[in-house]
Design a protein around this motif. Structure first.
Motif, short mmCIF file in Angstrom:
data_model
loop_
_atom_site.label_atom_id
_atom_site.label_comp_id
_atom_site.label_asym_id
_atom_site.label_seq_id
_atom_site.Cartn_x
_atom_site.Cartn_y
_atom_site.Cartn_z
N UNK A 171 0.79 -1.22 0.00
CA UNK A 171 0.00 0.00 0.00
C UNK A 171 0.82 1.28 0.00
N UNK A 172 2.04 1.21 -0.52
CA UNK A 172 2.88 2.39 -0.57
C UNK A 172 2.32 3.40 -1.58
N UNK A 173 2.55 4.71 -1.33
CA UNK A 173 2.06 5.73 -2.26
C UNK A 173 2.86 5.75 -3.56
N UNK A 174 2.29 6.44 -4.54
CA UNK A 174 3.00 6.66 -5.81
C UNK A 174 4.04 7.74 -5.60
N UNK A 175 5.24 7.51 -6.05
CA UNK A 175 6.30 8.50 -5.91
C UNK A 175 6.20 9.57 -6.98
N UNK A 176 6.59 10.79 -6.59
CA UNK A 176 6.77 11.90 -7.54
C UNK A 176 5.52 12.16 -8.39
N UNK A 177 4.37 12.18 -7.73
CA UNK A 177 3.13 12.48 -8.45
C UNK A 177 3.12 13.94 -8.90
#
Length: 238
Positions: free
Chosen positions: A127-133
């Motif tokens: 469930x990690x977030x998307x990087x560099x959105x």
């Protein structure tokens, strides 16, 4: 055909929750990474409720709104779809310019250009977030966690690509009967959910039958027989 007074999510999940809330409902494998995630009906319902609350409270959408879901067959996609239907919004499986929200993987953000709100999913097993959105894009994993895991629906719109809840449920039940799914089955599937027909046959029909889904991405054929045995698979959709 009699129109339902309940959402598609309630129609397919409520009987399962009443019968077997703790048993495995979706078991997801990615054979390319070795990931395995299993959700009970109760956990799936909690994720769906959080998604529905996010759609209504964070994005301000009400029943009848259109939401573009540009996601692969995945356990998080299942939560997104059930959350959308619980919120009474209509799911479209393409970048519809009339959609008010798009839920997408990071590599498909460009397809959602012109849609007012966009939330991106990493599909990370932890469930990690998307990087560099990019600025203005919501990270689903970060946002959905703050929302409640109970939901009370306030209305019902179309369910899928202009099709009513009743019609989708009817097609799902016919599909389940055609494929021989029962509430006792563990259904292994490797098919995509890219079209309404694929989504109904490969996902909604399984839940409508009360069955349990083993969804496999990047299938390793050498591991298939072992997977069938260890997961006690009783039916296959490939």
């Amino acid at each position: 055909m009699r129109e339902l007074n309940e959402t598609l999510t309630e129609a397919v999940l409520d009987p399962i929750l009443a019968r077997d809330p703790a048993g495995p409902r979706i078991t997801y494998y990615d054979d390319a990474t070795g990931a395995r995630i299993e959700l009970s009906a109760l956990t799936l319902a909690n994720w769906a409720a959080k998604t529905a609350n996010m759609i209504r409270d964070e994005f301000g959408l009400s029943s009848g709104a259109r939401v573009a879901v540009l996601l692969p067959a995945h356990w998080q996609t299942a939560a997104v779809l059930l959350g959308c239907w619980w919120a009474g919004v209509e799911v479209v499986l393409h970048a519809d310019p009339d959609a008010e929200l798009a839920l997408v993987t990071a590599d498909r953000i460009d397809e959602a250009e012109g849609i007012a709100e966009v939330a991106a999913l990493s599909l990370d097993p932890m469930g990690m977030p998307v990087r560099d959105l990019p600025i203005g894009i919501t990270d689903y994993a970060t946002s959905v966690r703050v929302h409640g895991d109970q939901f009370r629906p306030h209305g019902i719109g179309c369910a899928l690509d202009g099709t009513s809840v009743s019609a989708v449920l009817d097609e799902a039940r016919k599909s389940a009967a055609r494929q021989g799914f029962t509430a006792e089955d563990r259904v292994l599937s490797t098919t995509s959910w890219d079209t309404p027909a694929e989504l109904i046959d490969g996902f909604v029909a399984v839940l409508a039958a009360g069955a349990s889904l083993v969804q496999v991405t990047n299938l390793d054929l050498a591991a298939l027989d072992h997977r069938i045995a260890t997961e006690r698979v009783t039916a296959q959709r490939r």
